[in-house]
Structure formats: C-alpha cells, structure tokens
Design a protein around this motif. Sequence first.
Motif, PDB file in Angstrom:
ATOM      1  N   LEU A   1       1.013  -1.278  -0.020  1.00 17.37           N
ATOM      2  CA  LEU A   1       0.182   0.019  -0.018  1.00 17.37           C
ATOM      3  C   LEU A   1       1.039   1.072  -0.055  1.00 17.37           C
ATOM      4  O   LEU A   1       1.667   1.442   1.010  1.00 17.37           O
ATOM      5  CB  LEU A   1      -0.945  -0.001   1.049  1.00 17.37           C
ATOM      6  N   LEU A   2       0.926   1.733  -0.961  1.00 16.71           N
ATOM      7  CA  LEU A   2       1.805   2.918  -1.345  1.00 16.71           C
ATOM      8  C   LEU A   2       1.361   4.414  -1.207  1.00 16.71           C
ATOM      9  O   LEU A   2       2.005   5.416  -1.237  1.00 16.71           O
ATOM     10  CB  LEU A   2       2.569   2.749  -2.537  1.00 16.71           C
TER      11      LEU A   2
ATOM     12  N   LEU B   1      -5.943   9.327  -2.724  1.00 13.25           N
ATOM     13  CA  LEU B   1      -6.195  10.746  -2.164  1.00 13.25           C
ATOM     14  C   LEU B   1      -5.014  11.433  -1.453  1.00 13.25           C
ATOM     15  O   LEU B   1      -3.967  10.416  -1.012  1.00 13.25           O
ATOM     16  CB  LEU B   1      -7.390  10.989  -1.430  1.00 13.25           C
ATOM     17  N   ALA B   2      -4.975  12.553  -1.316  1.00 10.85           N
ATOM     18  CA  ALA B   2      -3.821  13.260  -0.652  1.00 10.85           C
ATOM     19  C   ALA B   2      -3.678  12.791   0.650  1.00 10.85           C
ATOM     20  O   ALA B   2      -4.865  12.734   1.502  1.00 10.85           O
ATOM     21  CB  ALA B   2      -3.695  14.720  -1.063  1.00 10.85           C
TER      22      ALA B   2
ATOM     23  N   ALA C   1      -6.783  12.713   3.689  1.00 12.71           N
ATOM     24  CA  ALA C   1      -7.063  11.510   4.438  1.00 12.71           C
ATOM     25  C   ALA C   1      -7.069  11.970   5.972  1.00 12.71           C
ATOM     26  O   ALA C   1      -8.086  11.517   6.719  1.00 12.71           O
ATOM     27  CB  ALA C   1      -5.998  10.438   4.010  1.00 12.71           C
ATOM     28  N   LEU C   2      -6.066  12.607   6.044  1.00 10.27           N
ATOM     29  CA  LEU C   2      -6.187  13.050   7.618  1.00 10.27           C
ATOM     30  C   LEU C   2      -7.093  13.983   8.312  1.00 10.27           C
ATOM     31  O   LEU C   2      -7.601  13.774   9.279  1.00 10.27           O
ATOM     32  CB  LEU C   2      -4.640  13.484   8.053  1.00 10.27           C
TER      33      LEU C   2
ATOM     34  N   LEU D   1     -11.340   3.666   4.661  1.00 10.53           N
ATOM     35  CA  LEU D   1      -9.998   4.661   4.249  1.00 10.53           C
ATOM     36  C   LEU D   1      -8.788   3.748   4.668  1.00 10.53           C
ATOM     37  O   LEU D   1      -8.962   3.045   5.757  1.00 10.53           O
ATOM     38  CB  LEU D   1     -10.066   5.812   5.065  1.00 10.53           C
ATOM     39  N   LEU D   2      -7.747   3.574   3.851  1.00 11.05           N
ATOM     40  CA  LEU D   2      -6.418   2.800   3.780  1.00 11.05           C
ATOM     41  C   LEU D   2      -5.358   3.921   4.224  1.00 11.05           C
ATOM     42  O   LEU D   2      -5.210   4.803   2.878  1.00 11.05           O
ATOM     43  CB  LEU D   2      -6.263   2.050   2.786  1.00 11.05           C
ATOM     44  N   LEU D   3      -4.606   3.700   4.893  1.00 11.04           N
ATOM     45  CA  LEU D   3      -3.256   4.485   5.274  1.00 11.04           C
ATOM     46  C   LEU D   3      -1.893   3.729   4.913  1.00 11.04           C
ATOM     47  O   LEU D   3      -1.790   2.698   5.618  1.00 11.04           O
ATOM     48  CB  LEU D   3      -3.239   5.158   6.492  1.00 11.04           C
ATOM     49  N   PRO D   4      -0.915   4.249   4.206  1.00 14.54           N
ATOM     50  CA  PRO D   4       0.088   3.432   3.857  1.00 14.54           C
ATOM     51  C   PRO D   4       1.077   3.669   4.945  1.00 14.54           C
ATOM     52  O   PRO D   4       1.763   4.933   5.248  1.00 14.54           O
ATOM     53  CB  PRO D   4       0.674   4.029   2.480  1.00 14.54           C
ATOM     54  N   ALA D   5       1.267   2.522   5.566  1.00 17.60           N
ATOM     55  CA  ALA D   5       2.450   2.683   6.863  1.00 17.60           C
ATOM     56  C   ALA D   5       3.630   2.189   6.328  1.00 17.60           C
ATOM     57  O   ALA D   5       4.033   1.768   5.247  1.00 17.60           O
ATOM     58  CB  ALA D   5       1.853   1.681   7.763  1.00 17.60           C
TER      59      ALA D   5
END
Length: 905
Positions: free
Chosen positions: A67-68, A85-86, A90-91, A452-456
């Motif tokens: 996930l990038l 999305l930016a 997202a935040l 929502l997915l966040l790239p860690a």
Amino acid sequence: MSAASLQSVAAAGGLATTCPYCGVGCGVRVDTRKLTVSGDVQHPANGGRLCVKGSALGETLGLDGRLLRPQRRVAESGPERWQALAWDDALSEIATRFARTIARHGPESVAFYVSGQLLTEDYYVANKLMKGYLGSANIDTNSRLCMSSAVAGHKRAFGEDLVPGCYEDFELADLVVLVGSNTAWCHPVLYQRIVAEKERRPELRVVVVDPRRTPTCDIADLHLPLAPGSDVPLFNGLLAWLATHGAADRDFIAAHTRDADAALAAAAETAGDLDALAVSCGLQRDRLETFFNLFAATDKVVTLFSQGVNQSGQGTDKVNAIINCHLYTGRIGKPGMGPFSMTGQPNAMGGREVGGLSNTLAAHLELGDPRQRALVQRFWNSPTVAETPGPKAVDLFEAVHDGRIKALWIMATNPVVSLPDADRVREALRRCDFVVVSDVVASTDTAQLAHLLLPALSWGEKDGTVTNSERVISRQRAFRAAPGEARPDWWALAEVGRRLGHEQAFDYAGPQQIFDEHARLSAFENGGERVFNLAGLAGMSDSEYDALAPIRWPVPAPGIGSERLFGDGRFPTEDGRAMFVPVTPVAPAHPLSEQFPFILNTGRIRDQWHTMTRTGVAPTLGAHLPEPYVDLHAADVLACGLREGGLARVTSRWGTLVARVRCSGEMRRGQVFVPIHWNDQFASDARVGALVNPVVDPVSGEPEFKHTPVRVDEFRAEWQGVLYARGEVDLQPFAWWAKVQAPDVQRYEFSGRGKLDDRSAWARSVLRLGVSAGDWIEYRDDASGIYHAAHFRDGRLQACLYVAPPDLLPARGWLAELFGRARLTERDRVGLLAGAPLGPVQDSGPLVCSCFRVGRNTIVQAIRERDLKSPKDVTACLRAGGNCGSCLPEIRGLLAECALVEAAP
C-alpha cells in the motif's frame, strides 16, 4: 536515519537493528547494499544466532502488494473500487469523522485497535491521543490475544507487570520447565540457547508440559502431555506436593509474601491425591511424581510459559498457579530461577510499557487509580484522562458489532483473521460507520472492509524502539527510504491530533522526541514505588538516541540497566510483599459433545508469522509446511473416515474451515491442531479464527484459543491438482485451494467438483489466457482423469497445471526449478507433459531445513549411504541444521526412522 547516516552505514557494510518477529527480540545486521540479513553477535538476546524467519527478512522487502498511498473506498454501481487521495485530505477526513462522531455520540463511540507490530513510539502517541485527548480508553491491542493473562498474573502477584528474570537464567538453571510453549518453533533462538547449554552441561534437565508432543520435546528429559485446560490442577498439585515434602522457603515466605496459607488451602482442596490428580490431568502417575520430585529437589528452576498458558478462559489463574510455586520455594529474583513469560510479538512488552491495553495507562500507571490518572494528566497537560477502562479486544469488536463504537482505526493488525469468532468480527466491520486501516499491505482480509486505507512503514523503513521479553529495549533502525507515500504510524496519529486542535501536545519532530517524553513520564513523580523507570534514558540527543545500544530496564541512571528484579525480596506493592493468589480449576465454558467431540488447539508453525502478510511473500518460508492443515491422531483419522493427505472440514459452533489432513504423531486422541496463519489471501477457507470460541478470561480478557469443541469430516472433491503461475489466476473454478510463494512463481494446490468437459478451455480460463495466447502444450487421458498443460512466452515457462490422482502429481521442487530457467529444452517440455523429468533428477522431497533448502529425501539418502548417526553428522554432510537449528528435531526423527528400518528383520 538521515541520508548521510545511511550512506555511512552502507560504507561500513551493515546496520544494527532488530528482528520484527517473535518476542525473543534478536538483533540483526543488515547489509544495506545487498539487503541481506545476519545475526548481530553483539546483541544480548541472540549473540549472532538467527532463526529462518529472521534470516529470510531480505525476501520480504519487495514492493509487490504494498500500500503506497492513502486510498478511499468508493462504492459505485459496479464493484467497489479504491480512489487515491492526498495525505492531507485523508488525515482531515479522519479528524472530521472522529470529531463528528464524538460530538454526536460521546468519546466512547470511537476506538483504536493497535498491535505489537507497532514501535513503542507509535504505541505511545496512540495511547496519548485516545486516553488523554479523545477522553476514552477505547484502545486495545492484538497483544491482548497473546500475553494479557501474563500481565494480569504479574500484577496480582507482584503489584506491577514485571518479568523478573533474563535469558541468561535459562543457561544458569538446573531445571527448565517449558509450559504451553513450542519454544523450538515459536522462539527458536532462545530454544537454541537452551539446547547449547544442555549439550555443554548434560545434567541440565528439561521438562515440557504440553498436550502435544511438539518439536520442543526433542530435548525433553520428561514430557507431560497434560489434558487441555488442566494446568491449574497440575500446578496446584505441585504446590501441595512442595508443602508436604518440605520444599518451602519459609524465611522468604514469612519476610516477603502474603496469603500463602490461602493459596495452599485452595491447592489442597483441588489437587486431591496423586492418583486422582494424574487422572484429572490425563497423565501417568509416575510421570507426575517424577516432575514434582524434580521441581522440589532442584534449587535453580526457571519456568517458561507462553500462549498455551495465557490463551485460556482461565489463563490468569494458570499464570498465578505457576508463580505461586516459585514464591513458595523462594525461587525468584536470583540467577537461574524464576517464572518467565515469553511474549509472542516483537514489541508486546513495549506496548505494555506505554499503556497499550485498554485497562492501563502509560508508564505502568493504573487507569483505575485516580491519583495515577491525575499524575498522567499533569504530565501530558491534557484536557482529560479516561476514567474507566475500555473494552478488551473481543468486547471492543462486539461493541463495533452492536453499534456502540461507530468509528474505528485499526493499525498493523488483521483482526478479521486473528480474533476468535472471526466471521462476527468481519460482520462488525461491515456494520461500522467509519473504518480506517493503517497497514503496509494493500489487500488483507481486514483492509478489504475499510473505508480509508493509510500506507504505513514496514520493517526496514521504521525508526524507533522495541522491548523484548527480557525487558531489553533495542533500536529498530531504518535502512531504506520510505516507498511511495508511506509514513510512520506515530506521524499519522500526531497529525490527526493536531487537526483536532491539540497542536502543542502532538508537535513531534521525530521518534526521539516521543521516546524522550515516554522516558520522562516513567520517571515523573516516581519515588521508587514503580519499578518501570527510564530516567537514565531521558534527555538523550538525536545522535545518542540513534546510537542507543540494547539496555534492560529499569534504567535509573544513564548507562545503568538492570538484570533481575526482586533480588532484594521487595515488590512494588503497598507493603512490599508478593502476593500468593489462591486459584481453583474452572471447567471449559463449552464442553465436548456428541456433535463436537474433538478439542481444537491453535498455534504457530515454524516458518510462518501471524497472518502471513510478511512471511507469505518469502519463498524460503513457504516450502516447509506449504498448506493449511489439521493435525490428528492416526486412530482419529481412521475413525473419521479420513486419510492422511486428504482434505477435511473442521466445524465448530462458530464457523468452518477446510485443510489438509496430517498425522504428525504429536497429537493425543480426541485433539486436533490447526495453525493460525492462513487467511483468504492464501487459502480458500482456512481462517481458524472463524472456528475459535469467543470465551475470554474474566480477568485478562484473553481469548480461549486452546479449547474449542469441533467435529472433523471428510471434504469430498472429485479432482485435484497443482498449478504454478507467474501471473494472476482465476480461482473460482476450485472448490478448495491454497497458495504458497515459490521462487519467481506462485504455487497453488487445488481440488474441485463437477465434470470437466473441455479441459483445455477450462485450463486457459483458470490461467486467464485467450485461445491464441503464447505457446501452449497439453496432454490428456480422459479414461484416468489426467490432464497436464503448460504455457510459454518467448521460450520461458509461464505456467503449468496438472489434474491427476495425488500419487501421480509431479514433484513440486522439480516444477519450481523449471521456472528459474531462462528457456526450457525440448526434453524439459516433454517432461512437463509427462509430469516427470526425463532422466535422473534428484527429488529432494519435502523441505526440512529452510535455511539451506535441504529436503527430506536428501537427508534420508545421506543417512543411509554415509551411515550418519547424529544431527551433527547430518550438518557436517549437508549443512542442514547448521544455522537456526529449528529443523534439528525433525532431523533427529529421520535418524530414528532410518535406524528402525535398518534394525528391522
């Protein structure tokens, strides 16, 4: 690390960091040019040793499936899809949705579910944000599933969550008792330290207490295959035995403990006489007596316990039953003795330090203590601190299911696979208004349900600290740049905190600043009543933090770590005394029945980790046990109408799975074992969490993963086969399948139902090929149901598929090797069609040694032809067993089998 630091490390040829797998917490050295990994000889946990999972870390660093960038799920008229999305958007969306939910429904309507895969700095920010600024204790961790019973037991006995000893004690002990721990596979480097000491000092005795005869029993002088759930009677019986045979340390009991008489009374009431105790534990009387005599007569005893103790509806009581025996004999806080909890994850201990559990605060402070809550609030200068404990993991997802929790942020874990009653967890996430998932992998069973997915960041990109099972804090250092738009978990959390109006509280420039705050909180208003103290690590500069060497807490002053705790007989309780805890056995919440006559036990295997998001991509780790399996006693296989190597459906009240039937020889009658790792990304129907009953320990909230009533039935299939492919395949035509990563190619084992009329068209459909795609060869024998096909592009093998009876399917190692060739000869093509190589080709057989890729057939041939007599002979001949040693029990088994064959008339 800075770019200049990375260049410096690269020039020096390596970087010191820590392994991201089990709780041993091994130090590793990374060659940053070649991205190869070796053990760090200077790290106190492993001294250069490394297991096969750690050795194969370099194979997990690719970006396939990563996930990038942040993504939002978008539901359209067709299938759901993801939209990039930016980060800022997202935040802001997370902050807005959480703030709106709290405004409408209160702070108890939001939650975090975090993980022992997080670094301590990530964990700290998550807890500070939820408990100090969102005003809720709705944060729990997947470490609840593996070690929370140990936490609760420690706090009841010692007054604080403290592991008294260190790994050196296993080498100083004269008796090591391993309870509910397949140490050889789950904590292999620590196991090899015990093995090495036993070879050096044969008088060292090892007792293994486990229903299964696992590879750990390879070094056991005594194996106690106790009935599942009978740990409390066993250790109550030991306590009673110690009392009646004069093994008490009465001076220690009188000066440093309380409530010994109550614990003895409970033990005497429930243990019964030795014959009755043996029956209740499912043990032979003489074995029980041998263990009790060994424990009573040996001064230096270490008792290691792990998931087999903790993961129980009575896990906390089991922990205290063990600790009671050590308190009664005064065997604690001294070299070579003490109870020892082995954690499952690399930073389960670090999470405990910062309040990762829903019922604790950071720095080992108690959420239920108003004075300690006020202390934390003063230090954080926060608007509030949660006053009541939040729901523990299982209850947290139940609150999501019934709508009490409406916004949930999941970080670095896969609860749709790992939690009990996992189908209900899946449904809970489907019902939830807003689900955020931070992960490194784009598609997990849990990520598929996120909004929502966040790239860690992944291992190799993270920068911070972890704490292992012996309380050693180590640095995990980044040695490569973050790919794409991946960011640290602490940063994403802090950015949300800032957007919620708490800019100053979450104005962190980097992990050093967070660690410094964590260290200062541990020392804040700590006059010695709390053992956990990192005062000596507070105030470090960036360069000092970057260079931090492994150190065991407490660290009261700079450079001054600790070894053992309680050596002075003082405990962090109000009166300075340890507490005996009276415990009595509790029957399983769900007993066996005619409908569900078997006990399901779950656990890890040697070469995989958790839900395989990391290890599943490493070819080295896929070959040892490539498929999900159900392990049964051979007599139970016959009674159920199964056959070894066939497929079985395992069913409980909560769910089902399908797995390969295995008879390892480890199981007692009436018990089955299924590994925890497989999920919907690697198998069609193998999530064991879907079967596990949701009963939890009433004190710790840890689930009962070791005792679920199930039945086992044959899974009927009309045809089966094997498929290798470089690209994506269509799995829909299969009734069952399992996937494993091989070098350069994916391997699929499959079974199916129904008649295959046009097999050529069917095979092309499975491989997603058009009728004119590339070079295609095939062979069919309709009378016997055999079909072979292969696809080439530019002379290179792209895929091959075989449908045949199991004994006529080709050797997997040979097939995998063909995919490594740039072009195949005509002879190879003919062999592919025939399903066997033309001419002599060595089939090494099922993999035994993953480190050096040595198979069973190769080892057996060498044993017979070269008259090998010991594992050392095998290692000298083939290298097998010469690295991590995890395969040595299997090698000893092969030596014994060959000796039996040779001795047969």
